[in-house]
Design a protein around this motif. Structure first.
Motif, PDB file in Angstrom:
ATOM      1  N   LEU A  60      -1.062   2.445  -4.461  1.00 41.95           N
ATOM      2  CA  LEU A  60      -1.127   1.420  -3.426  1.00 41.95           C
ATOM      3  C   LEU A  60      -0.940   2.003  -2.030  1.00 41.95           C
ATOM      4  O   LEU A  60      -1.629   1.594  -1.083  1.00 41.95           O
ATOM      5  CB  LEU A  60      -0.060   0.356  -3.695  1.00 41.95           C
ATOM      6  CG  LEU A  60       0.006  -0.812  -2.686  1.00 41.95           C
ATOM      7  CD1 LEU A  60      -1.322  -1.560  -2.650  1.00 41.95           C
ATOM      8  CD2 LEU A  60       1.145  -1.754  -3.047  1.00 41.95           C
ATOM      9  N   LEU A  61      -0.034   2.947  -1.884  1.00 46.46           N
ATOM     10  CA  LEU A  61       0.232   3.527  -0.569  1.00 46.46           C
ATOM     11  C   LEU A  61      -0.995   4.244  -0.025  1.00 46.46           C
ATOM     12  O   LEU A  61      -1.390   4.057   1.134  1.00 46.46           O
ATOM     13  CB  LEU A  61       1.416   4.492  -0.644  1.00 46.46           C
ATOM     14  CG  LEU A  61       1.801   5.175   0.683  1.00 46.46           C
ATOM     15  CD1 LEU A  61       2.184   4.140   1.729  1.00 46.46           C
ATOM     16  CD2 LEU A  61       2.943   6.168   0.458  1.00 46.46           C
ATOM     17  N   VAL A  62      -1.626   5.066  -0.878  1.00 46.33           N
ATOM     18  CA  VAL A  62      -2.833   5.785  -0.465  1.00 46.33           C
ATOM     19  C   VAL A  62      -3.934   4.799  -0.109  1.00 46.33           C
ATOM     20  O   VAL A  62      -4.643   4.958   0.894  1.00 46.33           O
ATOM     21  CB  VAL A  62      -3.305   6.750  -1.583  1.00 46.33           C
ATOM     22  CG1 VAL A  62      -4.677   7.337  -1.232  1.00 46.33           C
ATOM     23  CG2 VAL A  62      -2.289   7.866  -1.783  1.00 46.33           C
ATOM     24  N   TYR A  63      -4.074   3.759  -0.915  1.00 48.81           N
ATOM     25  CA  TYR A  63      -5.093   2.732  -0.671  1.00 48.81           C
ATOM     26  C   TYR A  63      -4.889   2.058   0.683  1.00 48.81           C
ATOM     27  O   TYR A  63      -5.830   1.908   1.473  1.00 48.81           O
ATOM     28  CB  TYR A  63      -5.040   1.695  -1.793  1.00 48.81           C
ATOM     29  CG  TYR A  63      -5.870   0.463  -1.539  1.00 48.81           C
ATOM     30  CD1 TYR A  63      -7.258   0.496  -1.642  1.00 48.81           C
ATOM     31  CD2 TYR A  63      -5.261  -0.744  -1.193  1.00 48.81           C
ATOM     32  CE1 TYR A  63      -8.022  -0.637  -1.408  1.00 48.81           C
ATOM     33  CE2 TYR A  63      -6.015  -1.884  -0.962  1.00 48.81           C
ATOM     34  CZ  TYR A  63      -7.394  -1.826  -1.067  1.00 48.81           C
ATOM     35  OH  TYR A  63      -8.144  -2.946  -0.826  1.00 48.81           O
ATOM     36  N   LEU A  64      -3.652   1.684   0.980  1.00 44.54           N
ATOM     37  CA  LEU A  64      -3.360   1.006   2.238  1.00 44.54           C
ATOM     38  C   LEU A  64      -3.580   1.916   3.436  1.00 44.54           C
ATOM     39  O   LEU A  64      -4.078   1.480   4.485  1.00 44.54           O
ATOM     40  CB  LEU A  64      -1.923   0.485   2.226  1.00 44.54           C
ATOM     41  CG  LEU A  64      -1.646  -0.674   1.258  1.00 44.54           C
ATOM     42  CD1 LEU A  64      -0.166  -1.012   1.238  1.00 44.54           C
ATOM     43  CD2 LEU A  64      -2.474  -1.896   1.634  1.00 44.54           C
ATOM     44  N   ILE A  65      -3.207   3.177   3.301  1.00 44.23           N
ATOM     45  CA  ILE A  65      -3.413   4.134   4.396  1.00 44.23           C
ATOM     46  C   ILE A  65      -4.900   4.302   4.681  1.00 44.23           C
ATOM     47  O   ILE A  65      -5.338   4.287   5.838  1.00 44.23           O
ATOM     48  CB  ILE A  65      -2.763   5.494   4.051  1.00 44.23           C
ATOM     49  CG1 ILE A  65      -1.234   5.359   4.078  1.00 44.23           C
ATOM     50  CG2 ILE A  65      -3.217   6.573   5.042  1.00 44.23           C
ATOM     51  CD1 ILE A  65      -0.514   6.595   3.585  1.00 44.23           C
ATOM     52  N   GLN A  66      -5.692   4.454   3.618  1.00 44.85           N
ATOM     53  CA  GLN A  66      -7.137   4.617   3.798  1.00 44.85           C
ATOM     54  C   GLN A  66      -7.765   3.373   4.418  1.00 44.85           C
ATOM     55  O   GLN A  66      -8.633   3.471   5.294  1.00 44.85           O
ATOM     56  CB  GLN A  66      -7.796   4.951   2.457  1.00 44.85           C
ATOM     57  CG  GLN A  66      -7.448   6.343   1.944  1.00 44.85           C
ATOM     58  CD  GLN A  66      -8.076   6.646   0.598  1.00 44.85           C
ATOM     59  OE1 GLN A  66      -8.265   5.763  -0.226  1.00 44.85           O
ATOM     60  NE2 GLN A  66      -8.385   7.904   0.362  1.00 44.85           N
ATOM     61  N   GLN A  67      -7.328   2.205   3.981  1.00 45.51           N
ATOM     62  CA  GLN A  67      -7.854   0.970   4.565  1.00 45.51           C
ATOM     63  C   GLN A  67      -7.472   0.847   6.042  1.00 45.51           C
ATOM     64  O   GLN A  67      -8.256   0.347   6.861  1.00 45.51           O
ATOM     65  CB  GLN A  67      -7.325  -0.240   3.791  1.00 45.51           C
ATOM     66  CG  GLN A  67      -7.835  -0.347   2.364  1.00 45.51           C
ATOM     67  CD  GLN A  67      -9.307  -0.736   2.275  1.00 45.51           C
ATOM     68  OE1 GLN A  67     -10.163  -0.089   2.869  1.00 45.51           O
ATOM     69  NE2 GLN A  67      -9.601  -1.769   1.520  1.00 45.51           N
ATOM     70  N   PHE A  68      -6.288   1.313   6.387  1.00 45.04           N
ATOM     71  CA  PHE A  68      -5.854   1.270   7.789  1.00 45.04           C
ATOM     72  C   PHE A  68      -6.792   2.085   8.671  1.00 45.04           C
ATOM     73  O   PHE A  68      -7.214   1.633   9.743  1.00 45.04           O
ATOM     74  CB  PHE A  68      -4.427   1.802   7.910  1.00 45.04           C
ATOM     75  CG  PHE A  68      -4.006   2.054   9.334  1.00 45.04           C
ATOM     76  CD1 PHE A  68      -3.648   0.995  10.171  1.00 45.04           C
ATOM     77  CD2 PHE A  68      -3.980   3.349   9.846  1.00 45.04           C
ATOM     78  CE1 PHE A  68      -3.275   1.233  11.491  1.00 45.04           C
ATOM     79  CE2 PHE A  68      -3.614   3.590  11.162  1.00 45.04           C
ATOM     80  CZ  PHE A  68      -3.262   2.525  11.989  1.00 45.04           C
ATOM     81  N   PHE A  69      -7.129   3.293   8.228  1.00 48.78           N
ATOM     82  CA  PHE A  69      -7.994   4.150   9.042  1.00 48.78           C
ATOM     83  C   PHE A  69      -9.426   3.611   9.098  1.00 48.78           C
ATOM     84  O   PHE A  69     -10.115   3.773  10.106  1.00 48.78           O
ATOM     85  CB  PHE A  69      -7.979   5.582   8.503  1.00 48.78           C
ATOM     86  CG  PHE A  69      -6.729   6.330   8.843  1.00 48.78           C
ATOM     87  CD1 PHE A  69      -6.416   6.620  10.166  1.00 48.78           C
ATOM     88  CD2 PHE A  69      -5.846   6.730   7.862  1.00 48.78           C
ATOM     89  CE1 PHE A  69      -5.252   7.297  10.494  1.00 48.78           C
ATOM     90  CE2 PHE A  69      -4.684   7.409   8.176  1.00 48.78           C
ATOM     91  CZ  PHE A  69      -4.382   7.693   9.493  1.00 48.78           C
ATOM     92  N   ILE A  70      -9.849   2.967   8.027  1.00 47.16           N
ATOM     93  CA  ILE A  70     -11.164   2.331   8.055  1.00 47.16           C
ATOM     94  C   ILE A  70     -11.179   1.204   9.088  1.00 47.16           C
ATOM     95  O   ILE A  70     -12.130   1.062   9.868  1.00 47.16           O
ATOM     96  CB  ILE A  70     -11.543   1.799   6.658  1.00 47.16           C
ATOM     97  CG1 ILE A  70     -11.818   2.973   5.708  1.00 47.16           C
ATOM     98  CG2 ILE A  70     -12.777   0.893   6.732  1.00 47.16           C
ATOM     99  CD1 ILE A  70     -12.005   2.562   4.249  1.00 47.16           C
ATOM    100  N   LEU A  71     -10.124   0.401   9.109  1.00 46.97           N
ATOM    101  CA  LEU A  71     -10.018  -0.659  10.107  1.00 46.97           C
ATOM    102  C   LEU A  71      -9.996  -0.095  11.524  1.00 46.97           C
ATOM    103  O   LEU A  71     -10.607  -0.655  12.441  1.00 46.97           O
ATOM    104  CB  LEU A  71      -8.756  -1.486   9.854  1.00 46.97           C
ATOM    105  CG  LEU A  71      -8.825  -2.531   8.737  1.00 46.97           C
ATOM    106  CD1 LEU A  71      -7.445  -3.099   8.452  1.00 46.97           C
ATOM    107  CD2 LEU A  71      -9.802  -3.644   9.095  1.00 46.97           C
ATOM    108  N   LEU A  72      -9.298   1.021  11.676  1.00 43.48           N
ATOM    109  CA  LEU A  72      -9.190   1.662  12.983  1.00 43.48           C
ATOM    110  C   LEU A  72     -10.556   2.075  13.512  1.00 43.48           C
ATOM    111  O   LEU A  72     -10.826   1.980  14.716  1.00 43.48           O
ATOM    112  CB  LEU A  72      -8.266   2.885  12.880  1.00 43.48           C
ATOM    113  CG  LEU A  72      -7.933   3.620  14.177  1.00 43.48           C
ATOM    114  CD1 LEU A  72      -7.101   2.739  15.096  1.00 43.48           C
ATOM    115  CD2 LEU A  72      -7.176   4.919  13.863  1.00 43.48           C
TER     116      LEU A  72
END
Length: 364
Positions: A60-72
């Motif tokens: 979950l942590l890796v998933y959320l981090i990757q989604q954050f950078f995609i949003l960025l």
């Protein structure tokens, strides 16, 4: 007469869409009276694979981090996808869409010639193997393979057993890399020629005419980062220290932050061609990055990020006579900036003529 091309034409992938564009454009120029279409095989899995947002991951942590950078970086990523879709709509002539493997195999569009290739359409572990190996009743039509790639460099009996029945039904076979051609020749009792990727069927003037304007008024080193990541940047930084040129990087990793370079996420097919055409140096781990830099006579260094899938890169670099510009996977830290070899355009042009001759003869 009708020609149907079956290849990877829908991914958000520069090499895939540009090789599809090049083959269709070349055939239309040679056979203006023929009906020439790309067979639009695009499943929901194809579409989902190239969604901007990634699917849920167990970590979950890796998933959320990757989604954050995609949003960025979402505005740039969205623009890139839009540019791909627009290019596809503007440049490719397509059949009706086929949504499933069973749909296309049970109702394949009627053609006089079926051409599969280029790209990794012959990868023995790929999805939809029967589709890309044209496993349907061809009737009176001809099955032609133009510059397909297996995407691997070593073969065993299990792979031969898997693909041989499909290959025996082809009327004309070729391959994009030496290893793949030798593999097919070993059990088909016939010599399989090596031909060039479709991008070489068009001149560099034709490519310039479809490219966008230059990204930069300053001279630059272009890094096309497919899998190489920070290792590619280390190579580029050594060139920068010697030349003083800035670095522009087109990367696949939305979560990466590279120091001392301009990162680009919004380039479509036209922008990608422009970035290579206008660069002073190209550093890449991509086959098509290497191929376009050869086509435009750029000073390039090609990093082997995935040794087990390096056959196609090594093959084109050998044909061009610049194997010394390959940077091996485990030796990038020892990279020394020097450009001594020159592209062997005599051999390259011979191979272009051979490739066109194979294709034209196959369509008689």
């Amino acid at each position: 007469m009708k020609i149907g091309i079956l290849t990877f034409h829908t991914p958000i992938n520069y090499g895939a869409i540009l090789q599809a564009y090049a083959l269709q454009k070349y055939l239309k120029s040679q056979y203006p009276d023929y009906s020439i279409e790309n067979i639009d095989f695009k499943t929901e899995a194809h579409v989902k694979k190239y969604s901007i947002f990634i699917s849920f991951r167990k970590n979950l942590l890796v998933y959320l981090i990757q989604q954050f950078f995609i949003l960025l970086r979402y505005p740039s990523l969205k623009l890139r996808k839009t540019r791909f879709i627009n290019f596809n709509n503007e440049e490719l002539t397509l059949t009706r869409r086929y949504f499933t493997e069973d749909e296309i195999l049970s109702d394949v569009p009627s053609m006089d010639f079926y051409i599969v290739g280029s790209d990794q359409v012959f990868h023995p572990n790929a999805n939809y193997l029967r589709v890309y190996y044209l496993n349907f009743n061809k009737g009176k039509a001809k099955k032609i393979a133009y510059a397909p790639s297996f995407g691997i460099s070593s073969f065993d009996d299990s792979i031969k057993k898997r693909v041989q029945p499909f290959l025996e039904d082809f009327d004309n076979l070729s391959c994009r890399e030496i290893d793949g051609a030798n593999f097919m020749s070993s059990f088909l009792q016939d010599s399989v020629p090596v031909v060039l990727d479709p991008i070489f069927l068009l001149s560099h003037e034709q490519w310039l005419s479809m490219a966008s304007k230059s990204y930069s008024k300053e001279k630059y080193i272009f890094v096309y980062d497919l899998n190489g990541g920070y290792n590619l940047l280390e190579i580029a930084k050594k060139i920068k220290r010697e030349t003083g040129l800035k670095i522009i990087c087109q990367t696949q990793f939305s979560s990466h932050f590279y120091k001392d370079c301009k990162q680009i996420y919004d380039s479509g097919p036209r922008e990608f061609v422009s970035l290579i055409a206008n660069a002073e140096y190209v550093v890449t781990d991509s086959f098509h990055g290497a191929a376009f830099s050869i086509l435009f006579n750029k000073k390039q260094f090609v990093y082997i990020a995935r040794p087990k899938a390096s056959g196609r890169i090594r093959s084109i670099m050998e044909i061009a006579g610049i194997s010394d510009r390959i940077v091996e996977y485990d030796s990038f830290t020892n990279f020394t900036f020097a450009v001594e070899s020159k592209i062997n355009f005599e051999e390259l042009n011979r191979m272009i003529c051979k490739s066109k001759e194979y294709l034209n003869n196959s369509l008689q």
